[in-house]
Each structure stands twice: as structure tokens, then as C-alpha cells.
Design a protein around this motif. Sequence first.
Motif, PDB file in Angstrom:
ATOM      1  N   TYR A 240      -9.494  19.162 -19.744  1.00 16.17           N
ATOM      2  CA  TYR A 240      -9.571  20.620 -19.669  1.00 16.17           C
ATOM      3  C   TYR A 240      -8.454  21.224 -18.827  1.00 16.17           C
ATOM      4  O   TYR A 240      -8.200  22.423 -18.911  1.00 16.17           O
ATOM      5  CB  TYR A 240     -10.949  21.047 -19.145  1.00 16.17           C
TER       6      TYR A 240
ATOM      7  N   ALA B 139      -6.784  24.683 -19.801  1.00 18.59           N
ATOM      8  CA  ALA B 139      -6.651  25.817 -18.881  1.00 18.59           C
ATOM      9  C   ALA B 139      -5.184  26.227 -18.747  1.00 18.59           C
ATOM     10  O   ALA B 139      -4.855  27.418 -18.787  1.00 18.59           O
ATOM     11  CB  ALA B 139      -7.218  25.441 -17.519  1.00 18.59           C
TER      12      ALA B 139
ATOM     13  N   GLN C 298     -11.803  25.602 -15.563  1.00 24.93           N
ATOM     14  CA  GLN C 298     -11.379  24.530 -16.476  1.00 24.93           C
ATOM     15  C   GLN C 298     -10.296  23.646 -15.847  1.00 24.93           C
ATOM     16  O   GLN C 298     -10.192  22.472 -16.180  1.00 24.93           O
ATOM     17  CB  GLN C 298     -10.911  25.127 -17.804  1.00 24.93           C
TER      18      GLN C 298
ATOM     19  N   ARG D 178     -11.064  17.312 -23.153  1.00 17.94           N
ATOM     20  CA  ARG D 178     -11.215  18.463 -24.027  1.00 17.94           C
ATOM     21  C   ARG D 178     -11.858  18.024 -25.350  1.00 17.94           C
ATOM     22  O   ARG D 178     -11.836  16.859 -25.692  1.00 17.94           O
ATOM     23  CB  ARG D 178      -9.854  19.124 -24.281  1.00 17.94           C
TER      24      ARG D 178
ATOM     25  N   ASN E 292     -18.885  24.628 -16.133  1.00 17.34           N
ATOM     26  CA  ASN E 292     -18.973  25.099 -17.518  1.00 17.34           C
ATOM     27  C   ASN E 292     -19.745  26.406 -17.621  1.00 17.34           C
ATOM     28  O   ASN E 292     -19.415  27.264 -18.441  1.00 17.34           O
ATOM     29  CB  ASN E 292     -19.620  24.036 -18.400  1.00 17.34           C
TER      30      ASN E 292
ATOM     31  N   SER F 241     -17.429  29.112 -16.618  1.00 19.39           N
ATOM     32  CA  SER F 241     -16.444  29.341 -17.674  1.00 19.39           C
ATOM     33  C   SER F 241     -17.062  30.142 -18.830  1.00 19.39           C
ATOM     34  O   SER F 241     -16.436  31.083 -19.347  1.00 19.39           O
ATOM     35  CB  SER F 241     -15.917  27.992 -18.156  1.00 19.39           C
TER      36      SER F 241
END
Lengths: 106, 555
Positions: B394, B398, B451, B461, B474, B477
Amino acid sequence: MISAHVTTPKLIGSWIALLVLTFLSFGISLLGLGEAELFIALSISVVKTFVVLFIFMHLVEQRFANRLIVILTFLFIALLVALTVADPLTRKTFPPRPDPAANPYP
Amino acid sequence: MSQATIDADAKPESLGVGADHPDYLRADSGLRSWLLTKDHKRIALMFYVGVILFLGLGGVFALVLRTELLTPEQTFIDANTYNQMFTLHGITMVWLFMIPAIPTVFGNFVLPIMLGAKDLAFPRINLASFYVYVLSAIILLGAMLAGGADTGWTFYVPYSTTSPTAVTWMGIGIFVNGISSIMTSVNFIVTTHTMRAKGMSWHRMPLFVWASYATSIIILFATPVLGMSLVLIALDHALGLTLFNPRYGGDPVLFQHLFWFYSHPAVYIMILPAFGVISEVVCSFSHNKPASYRAIAYSSLGIAFIGFFTWGHHMFVAGLSEFDAGVFGALSMFVGIFSAIKVFTWVATLRGGSISFATPMLYFLWFLFLFVFGGMTGVAVATQSLDVHWHDTYFVVAHFHFIMVGGTLTSFLAGAHYWFPKMFGRLYDERVGLLTSVAVFIGFVFTFLPQFLLGNGGMPRRYFTYPERYQWLNVLSTGGAWLLGAGLILALGNLLVALKWGKRAGPNPWGSRSFEWITASPPSKHNFEETPEIERSAYEYTLSEEVARERAKAR
């Protein structure tokens, strides 16, 4: 400013040159030169491409700036091929990569 | 009307050039006059509707997959649908929103006016590019309905050649989309070379034109390679040609080389027009000339050039040779130099300026933060030893969202607010504009900052489930994504309301000296009744009109 004109004799000359190069590439394919064959065939194609661009597409009559774009395009293709080919040619990993030909997938 | 003269000494006409002619919205009426229009401004508006629709669609895909990731196990969609969602999100956002967004909407609308031209060089090709874009969108939407795709937007082999989904049609749709991009870029290049008004030397052109020019060059050089690569994938998928299968002498990494030769420069196709918008906004709202015009203009060309030498940094752990990885890692760092030149020049432009904080200027500040943050993490992931840890996590997600979305989306919104009075002749509500801008920024940071931590903590990912220890990040996010979505909808609502109820805008509500503001708001059908003569740069803020008139008399 136009520095050169594409005249009929030049067109015919280029056409004959293209035909000769085509037969040349065919003839070389019969010689069995191995890996060199691909390199020679591609080189002949590049020469033919430039003949078509400069004579048949009248690039020879254009300003240098316009010709530069085409030359740059060619250099970008050269860049793509060079750095892509450099990758498998310089793959020396540890431990050595297994040879797919020696161990084909089931 | 007398010939328009754009110089520092002239008092701008109170209603702008062309105000005594019907504006482009009212010059012709009827559906046919829109569908067959050759007016660059109307074509820009048609593109505007298209890219906003696809921003919405891509946003819905994003919200579905972010909501799915709210819990560590399945939340409300199955794993196959999840794979489809991130693929469709990527394809929609990259090819139907980000690549066309700024060039086709703002580029189409303001570029000819900035050059003092009545239209683009090839108006029919311009209209055709819109229909080719629509055709590509229809093919892609059809493919989404007829099986979708679950390969990710990168179509990596070997999976993409064997995936049971509609990969072939996706490839064809993107190929057709590339044709539309090429049409637009040819138009921009030829217009910039041949349609500049008298007196408009290259170094008097607004910086947005330089950015659009650099973007067009990248599109022209890189898009054919993407088209070719996707045709190979489509053929392989449809006919089983096994082009990249090692068993038959192929190399899966070759596809990645071909794909990223386009797709890395594509990042600059997305971000360079954004740089152009930002350059205009920062000068207009600080009422100051750029700290260095040439630094901004030439660094666009520098990025366009060096962007072609960096594609291998996507493949550090894909089996790329150490030699190539070293070369690509070092070359990738150079992009940072050109980007830094731009950032420092924009910041220096603020110095000594008379800054006004309207919505576009606020978006500039968000852009600056997100772009620098994303850029610095880009230098980090271009470092091989770090990339081995972060690759396919991630962290990378990001990073590229900070650059591509934080950069492109914020500047798209900056442009949407900045040129709104010019495009529609109305003013939007500034307070709502500022508030939605803050919502977009906070939503964005909450979506993507966690992330970075997730990726650094090891979350890969494109995974459907994850260990519980990642859940709180998460949740943050996903919450951020919903806030971002709400901010975008409110921003759109604010502009839509202003279309009908906004106050009427004068020709130049921001006090900008860029050339598009000399025309009426909205501009007349032909922009200028006669080609104007340009006698100053687009950033001549130092002379007040009074001083300028005195000097003119003295001459």
C-alpha cells in the motif's frame, strides 16, 4: 526554406532502391546466418523506413525542425529497444536463474 | 469593433473583447449545433461532461472497494468482484478521467484563446477526438458489463492472457482511447507552432501552453507503444499466441518493459497539464510574474524528456537485471530535480506578490503539499533497496495517489474554479468553494496517509482480506474516502448551482493578466473578432494601468 525537391527520377530511384533492399533481405534469409540474420533484416528495414519517410513522404523538403521530430522518434525507439534488450543480456542473478528450456513446465 | 491590442498600456475593454457578439453558448442553438460543433469551447464542454461522468464512475468503484476493505474479512462483495473493482477503478480513472481531463477540457477551452487564435488548428479533428473518446468509453463500458477485467490496470502477463474476463475488449477500448489522445496532442502541437497571434513569441506564451505542449509531445511518442502492447495482449488473450510465454521463448518481463515505456510517461501526461494549471493559478492569485518563467517552461520539457528514461523502476523486483535496475534507479532521481525546480519557482512567485485566497489558490496550497509529499516518497521508492521492501504494498498505492490524484485532481479542481467565470460567465459561491476544498484535502489525507503506514507495515496491495492488526488504518482510509467523495460532490454541486444562480462575472474577475481574461466572459464564438496583437508577456503585473498610460504618453 525548401532545400531539396522530390523529383520523378528521385522517386523512381528510391522505388528501385526499396525493391533491391527487399530482395536483399530475402536473399540474406536464405544464407542461414543464424542470430545475425535478425539484426541485418532489421537494419535493412530501418534504411527502407528512412527512404520512405524522406523521399515518398517528402520529409527531405521540410525544415530541419520537422525532420528532427522524426529523428527523435527513431531515437526513442532505439532507447526502448536498447534498455529493454540490456535487461536480459545483463541478468546475472545469484543463485543462477533456472533455464526454462532445461526444465520446461509440465 | 476595433482591433484588440493586448498590451500593458491598454485599458481593458469593460466587458472584454467580443462582448458585443453573442457568446459561444448562445451563438447557435439546438442539439445539432452542439453535436456537430467545431468550436473548441463547445467541444471542451462536451469533454467536460464526459470526464466528470467518468470521475464519478471511477469514484463509485473506489468507494465500493474501500468499503469492502472496512473489515479484515469479506464485508459485502466477493473476492472476484473486488478484483474487478480495483481494475475498473484504475482503467476508468487513468484513461477516461486523468489523461484526458485537463488537456481536453481546459486545454481545449483556453489554449487557443491564450494564443490569440480563433480555434485550434484542426477543428474537425478536435470534434472527431471527442467522438473517438466516446467510442472508447462505450467499448470499455461494454467490456465492463460483458465480464469486466480482473488483471489490474497494468494487464501483466501471464495472468492477463489467461484471465476469463473481457481483457481483449478492454485492450481494444484503451487502444481507441489512445487515438483520441493522439488527435488532441497533434492539434495542440500544430496550434502552438502555427496559430500564435502576432507578437506572441514563445517566451510570451502563458505557461499553461508550455505544459500542454510538453504533454502533447509525450502523448505522441509514448501512446503508440501502449497501443502496440495492448494489441499484443488482446491477440494473445483471444488467439493464444503465447507471445510472452517462456516455454516458447517469450519473456513476461518484456511485456512490463513495453507497458511501462508508455505508462510511466503517462504519469507525466497526467501531471504536466496540472503543472500548467498551477502555474496560471499561482501567478493570477499572487498577482505576480513567475519567479522564473523559463525555469517553469523548460522544466516541463525536461520532465517530458527524462520521463522516457525511467520506466524500469516499476520492475525492480520483477526480475529486471541489476545493471538495468541501477540505470533506471539513477535516472528516475532526475525527475525529482525538474519537479523541485518547479516547486521552488512557484513558492518564490508568491514572494512580493499581492496574494488573494480564493478557492483556486487554496487548491494550489493543497497541491503543493500533496505533490511534494508524493514526490519525496517517489524518490524513496526509486531507491532499489527501499523498493524491495515497499514494492506491491500500500506504500506504492499511497505514493502514486498522492502524485497522480493529489496532483492532478487538486489542479483539475483549481482549474475548474479558476476558469469557471470565463467558461460560463458566472461566479461560484466562494465560501462553499473554500469549504469543499478543505473537505477534499482532509478527505484525501485521511484516505491515503494511512496507506503509507499500511504499506510500510507490510500490507500488500490488491488483497481481499488482511490481518486484524491493519484494520484501524483501513477504517481511517475508508472514512477518508467517503469524506473525499462527499467533498467532490459538494464542489460539483456548488459549480452547478452557480451555473444558474451565480452572480454575473466580468471579463476578468481575478485581476489576471493572462490573455484568456481579455475576452468577454463567456467568450464570443470566435474569441476575437480580429486577431489581436500581443505586446506584453502574460504575466505583466508590475505596471499599473495609470503608470503604463503615462509611459505610453512619454513615448
